[in-house]
Design an enzyme around this catalytic site. Structure first.
Site, PDB file in Angstrom:
ATOM      1  N   GLN A 151       0.445  -1.277   0.013  1.00  0.00           N
ATOM      2  CA  GLN A 151       0.520   0.006   0.450  1.00  0.00           C
ATOM      3  C   GLN A 151       0.571   1.555  -0.014  1.00  0.00           C
ATOM      4  OE1 GLN A 151      -3.011   0.027   3.330  1.00  0.00           O
ATOM      5  NE2 GLN A 151      -4.436   0.784   1.219  1.00  0.00           N
ATOM      6  N   ASP A 202       8.343  -7.022  -7.133  1.00  0.00           N
ATOM      7  CA  ASP A 202       7.855  -7.545  -5.736  1.00  0.00           C
ATOM      8  C   ASP A 202       7.242  -8.774  -6.861  1.00  0.00           C
ATOM      9  OD1 ASP A 202       5.437  -7.946  -5.038  1.00  0.00           O
ATOM     10  OD2 ASP A 202       5.004  -6.055  -4.009  1.00  0.00           O
ATOM     11  N   ARG A 217      10.610  -2.219   7.643  1.00  0.00           N
ATOM     12  CA  ARG A 217      10.929  -2.573   8.888  1.00  0.00           C
ATOM     13  C   ARG A 217      12.746  -3.179   9.243  1.00  0.00           C
ATOM     14  NH1 ARG A 217       6.552  -1.458  10.005  1.00  0.00           N
ATOM     15  NH2 ARG A 217       5.016  -2.487  11.203  1.00  0.00           N
ATOM     16  N   GLU A 253      15.120  -1.262  16.850  1.00  0.00           N
ATOM     17  CA  GLU A 253      14.567  -0.286  17.806  1.00  0.00           C
ATOM     18  C   GLU A 253      15.142   0.657  18.749  1.00  0.00           C
ATOM     19  OE1 GLU A 253      10.638   2.116  15.858  1.00  0.00           O
ATOM     20  OE2 GLU A 253      11.683   0.783  14.001  1.00  0.00           O
ATOM     21  N   HIS A 301      11.671   6.943  13.773  1.00  0.00           N
ATOM     22  CA  HIS A 301      10.292   6.215  13.205  1.00  0.00           C
ATOM     23  C   HIS A 301       9.115   7.306  13.353  1.00  0.00           C
ATOM     24  CE1 HIS A 301       8.379   1.995  13.298  1.00  0.00           C
ATOM     25  NE2 HIS A 301       7.405   3.030  12.090  1.00  0.00           N
ATOM     26  N   GLY A 323       5.259   7.071   9.596  1.00  0.00           N
ATOM     27  CA  GLY A 323       4.414   6.976  10.404  1.00  0.00           C
ATOM     28  C   GLY A 323       3.819   7.815  10.667  1.00  0.00           C
TER      29      GLY A 323
END
Length: 327
Positions: free
Chosen positions: A163, A183, A244, A272, A291, A294
């Site tokens: 996505q 992919d 990730r 992390e 991080h 997001g």
């Protein structure tokens, strides 16, 4: 009689609920479901929490939420998660699925800032902004820029048409950049619709001035970007990781970074944050961010709006737009 279904919120820290649902969204939520103001569950074992859950028909949860057992919510009909995967707040998701509980998540909303962050880093990497800024600070005059820098006819490699990966592709569309994707699940007709070339992982790495990682973390993708793949990248290429940390072989990346052959933009690492002695903190050709790609700050309200819209659809008896399979 109040026909609104009873709802319970679960977040930890509980203040996160107010960040996601500011007053205007809280008002809409309260119009759709019955909520107790100020009640946000952070655990499921106390008598007070169990009493709340026992009456809940709707569970609205997000980051840090405790895992709710199906036995604690006998009346539950819908789970709405202000994040990527609703299953993370369910102790036994297969039991919820067997009961026909509807689940929806805000993954699409959270993909937006990740893709925006990635776009910004791609453009800055192609522009050579990091080394130029460092040299400018030292020289106090315009440095000699790397040959070939710029955002014209450069190749951006995308690993994972997820996505986020697809949204990055869409955001790159207005720019004079060539996009190539790896992919194995991406069908040829879908690649044509996206307007991208496809290739093997090796072909994508060898062609890319910027390699941006968007694959899920699975057994197959753990350490997928290893020494062999990194060695195929052109000199001066940049690796961007917002997926990730574990999809990237850190030891192999460090070997390339020490040599100064590659740059890296890492919003995620494994572990992390990196250990206190990690060279990632010190190497000049690494941009390490905590991080933040997001949703954060006012971007959390986008998640809140997504959840409110899904709850409103659910209450009206309509299908949710972003359903999640619980098994």
């Amino acid at each position: 009689m109040d026909a609104r279904p009873r709802a319970v919120l679960a977040f930890d820290p509980p203040t996160l609920a107010a960040d996601i649902f500011p007053p205007h969204l809280w008002g809409r939520l309260a119009s759709a479901v019955r909520l107790e103001t100020g009640v946000v569950l952070t655990e499921t074992t106390s008598a007070a929490a169990r009493a709340q859950l026992a009456e809940a028909e709707v569970l609205i949860a997000g980051w840090g939420a405790p895992r709710v057992p199906s036995s604690a919510v006998p009346q539950l009909r819908g789970v709405f998660y202000a994040g990527g995967v609703a299953r993370t707040c369910l102790q036994d998701p297969e039991e919820f699925a067997a009961r026909g509980v509807v689940a929806a998540n805000a993954r699409a909303a959270n993909a937006v800032p990740v893709a925006e962050y990635t776009l910004a880093m791609i453009l800055l990497a192609n522009k050579g902004a990091r080394p130029a800024a460092q040299e400018y600070r030292v020289l106090r005059e315009k440095p000699v820029l790397r040959p070939g820098v710029g955002n014209y006819q450069r190749v951006v490699g995308i690993v994972g048409a997820s996505q986020v990966g697809r949204l990055v592709i869409e955001l790159l569309r207005p720019f004079d950049l060539d996009v190539i994707v790896y992919d194995p699940t991406l069908a040829e007709e879908e690649a044509e619709r996206l307007g991208v070339q496809t290739g093997t992982l090796e072909e994508v790495a060898a062609a890319s001035q910027v390699l941006s990682l968007h694959q899920p973390l699975t057994a197959a993708t753990t350490g997928q970007i290893d020494a062999r793949i990194l060695s195929l990248l052109p000199d001066g290429a940049t690796v961007i990781n917002t997926a990730r940390g574990a999809v990237l072989d850190e030891s192999a990346l460090l070997d390339e970074l020490r040599r100064g052959r590659l740059d890296a933009v890492l919003d995620v690492t494994d572990p992390e944050p990196p250990g206190g002695h990690s060279e990632l903190w010190r190497l000049p050709n690494v941009l390490l961010t905590p991080h933040i790609a997001g949703s954060m700050g006012n971007e959390l309200q986008r998640l809140g709006l997504d959840v409110v819209l899904e709850v409103e659809r659910f209450v009206r008896g309509e299908a949710v737009h972003y359903p999640e399979e619980l098994i």
